[in-house]
Design an enzyme around this catalytic site. Structure first.
Site, PDB file in Angstrom:
ATOM      1  N   ARG A   1      29.460  -2.230  -8.815  1.00 39.29           N
ATOM      2  CA  ARG A   1      30.457  -3.272  -9.118  1.00 39.29           C
ATOM      3  C   ARG A   1      31.796  -2.680  -9.546  1.00 39.29           C
ATOM      4  O   ARG A   1      32.834  -3.277  -9.329  1.00 39.29           O
ATOM      5  CB  ARG A   1      29.917  -4.178 -10.220  1.00 39.29           C
ATOM      6  CG  ARG A   1      29.848  -5.609  -9.730  1.00 39.29           C
ATOM      7  CD  ARG A   1      29.444  -6.543 -10.789  1.00 39.29           C
ATOM      8  NE  ARG A   1      28.651  -5.871 -11.811  1.00 39.29           N
ATOM      9  CZ  ARG A   1      27.860  -6.503 -12.654  1.00 39.29           C
ATOM     10  NH1 ARG A   1      27.764  -7.789 -12.599  1.00 39.29           N
ATOM     11  NH2 ARG A   1      27.177  -5.865 -13.562  1.00 39.29           N
TER      12      ARG A   1
ATOM     13  N   HIS B   1       2.121   6.302 -10.687  1.00 36.48           N
ATOM     14  CA  HIS B   1       1.928   7.752 -10.531  1.00 36.48           C
ATOM     15  C   HIS B   1       0.438   8.167 -10.628  1.00 36.48           C
ATOM     16  O   HIS B   1      -0.061   8.914  -9.792  1.00 36.48           O
ATOM     17  CB  HIS B   1       2.717   8.522 -11.579  1.00 36.48           C
ATOM     18  CG  HIS B   1       4.186   8.188 -11.598  1.00 36.48           C
ATOM     19  ND1 HIS B   1       4.887   7.883 -10.464  1.00 36.48           N
ATOM     20  CD2 HIS B   1       5.085   8.106 -12.609  1.00 36.48           C
ATOM     21  CE1 HIS B   1       6.158   7.645 -10.783  1.00 36.48           C
ATOM     22  NE2 HIS B   1       6.299   7.765 -12.086  1.00 36.48           N
TER      23      HIS B   1
END
Ligand code: BG6
Length: 481
Positions: A51, A238
């Site tokens: 942005r 994970h």
């Protein structure tokens, strides 16, 4: 041995969230390193978007400062050349501003990859705008970061949002553990050697321990982490991935869907976990510094910074073999490993030597990547026949020298995106299956209002985790041993 670097096809990599921490700390320095070794072809470009209202020069200055901080080993003239490939277009992810300019800046004859290094709440909106502005061509790729949802329902919603604009074969869900060299080596160890496979089952394996121990705490990430905890932050992704690679059947070939089909089967075979088979902990304030509660807004937080649990895979190969998973922050050492404990020998022919211990194969993921096999030998010398345990130890750094220096996980994964190889990315059904296993476990302790036990910083976690093993007549491998 000579490392080979194969250049990829020309690409436009559009990085959303380009001014954010992950982009500046990992993704952009990683791309620089790929450029430095010659993997980025002449026409490759990186287009940062966020942005912030700045131009390309401003963005290059920002990146130069980040490189000083996060990758200070860069070569000045190479960095200049790399920066000439980097552009910036301000874009409002959920508004209208900037999208047309972004569309115009893309070339038609390069691989297009949109990397969303932003929170999951922005995934669907960005995918939709890429589609509406005609940028999501049939061959383009979209990459999303973890966390992929907070539970099964949110993961399904994310999948729907992405699939409304992209096909599954275009979606790359990152789990950076899959990009780690030793994690991939696990597949080589299992499927490129004939030695282990005949032993890799409940007849010969007593149990498996998977540990990912960290010394860092949650500093600076308290707001995110307190909504997640170790179960969502580490186990769901994970550690489940490590478990899959350890337990899966050999795929028929090394292709993305063949590998992922086998992983999904493992996750779907995971049995529900009893609450008695879970130990949760939260690190307390101590000589090591602030405690968990000092880093989060809620002083009564029940979120765990440590978890250990016993999982069972309900299939022929693994029936009855416990897989103990353990991960936590502010522990004794940074250490990740998979340890496969083989059964004790059934009978001893050596008198007066006490019980024999089984062999243990340890795959060290980090640090000091390598493989160790605990074996029993005769103690050298005279004076009776005594046995002792020794480790056959192979450190990849010692064995392979410079060739053991592999690219960072992110570097590897980004290049796989450009190549169009999804093998090391989570498929949508895989992410959902992992949430389907994890959700009831979390609901269980939430419904009971369980509090995690406190543990000391620099320890191996709470007492309950030790008890989990003791009850089964087993012991954890020592963290930092
Ligand atoms: C991230 C988690 O996915 O993995 C972090 O959000 C954790 O909490 C990190 O610290 C561990 O990654 P590595 O590569 O340092 O083992």
């Amino acid at each position: 041995m000579v490392s080979r670097v194969i250049p990829v096809d020309p690409f436009d990599l559009v990085l959303f969230g380009a001014t954010g921490d992950l982009a500046q700390r990992k993704i952009l320095p990683g791309l620089y390193h790929r450029f430095e070794v010659g993997q980025m072809p002449d026409k490759a470009r990186i287009i940062g978007t966020a942005r912030s209202d700045m131009n390309s020069d401003g963005f290059r200055d920002l990146l130069r400062a980040s490189m000083q901080k996060f990758a200070p080993d860069f070569k000045a003239d190479t960095l200049d050349q790399f920066l000439s490939r980097v552009e910036y277009v301000p874009v409002d992810a959920l508004g209208d501003a900037g999208w047309k300019t972004l569309g115009k800046s893309l070339s038609d004859d390069a691989v297009r990859a949109f990397y969303l290094s932003v929170g999951p709440s922005l995934f669907s909106g960005i995918a939709q705008r890429l589609h509406d502005h005609g940028m999501a061509t049939p061959d383009s790729r979209i990459v999303v970061e973890k966390p992929f949802g907070h539970d099964l329902a949110s993961a399904k919603a994310l999948n729907e949002g992405l699939r409304a604009c992209f096909e599954e074969h275009q979606i790359y869900r990152i789990d950076h553990y899959l990009g780690k060299e030793t994690v991939q080596n696990l597949m080589a160890l299992r499927f490129a050697n004939s030695l282990f496979e005949p032993l890799w089952n409940s007849t010969h394996v007593d149990h498996v321990q998977i540990t990912v121990a960290e010394t860092v705490g949650v500093e600076g990430r308290g707001a995110y982490y307190d909504q997640s905890g170790a179960m969502r932050d580490m186990i769901q992704n994970h550690l489940v991935q490590l478990l899959c690679l350890t337990a899966m059947e050999p795929p028929s070939k090394f292709s993305s869907n063949a590998v992922r089909d086998e992983k999904v089967k493992v996750i779907e075979a995971l049995e529900p976990v009893a609450q008695a088979d879970i130990a949760r902990g939260q690190y307390r304030t101590g000589t090591g510094g602030d405690g968990y509660l000092d880093h989060v807004d809620n002083p009564a937080s029940r979120t765990e910074s440590f978890i250990a649990l016993k999982a069972h895979i309900g299939n022929w190969r693994w029936a009855g073999v416990p897989f103990y998973l353990r991960t936590g922050k502010r522990l004794r050492a940074r250490e990740s490993e998979i340890a496969v404990f083989f059964r004790d020998p059934p009978h001893t022919i050596f008198p007066n030597v006490g019980p024999l211990h089984g062999n243990v194969l340890v795959i060290r993921l980090q640090p000091d990547e390598g493989i160790t096999l605990r074996t029993t030998i005769k103690e050298p010398g005279q004076g009776g026949f005594r046995l002792s345990d020794v480790a056959l130890d192979m450190s990849f750094a010692d064995a392979l020298g410079d060739d053991s220096q592999s690219p960072d996980a992110y570097e590897r994964l980004i290049m796989d995106v450009i190549r169009g190889d999804q093998t090391l990315f989570m498929r949508g059904d895989e992410a959902e299956a992992a949430w389907a296993w994890v959700d009831p476990i979390i609901h269980g302790w939430e419904e009971r209002g369980d509090r995690p036990s406190r543990y000391d910083q620099g320890s191996s976690g709470p007492e309950e985790a030790l008890m989990l093993m003791h009850r089964d007549g087993r012991r954890w491998r020592q963290i930092g041993g």
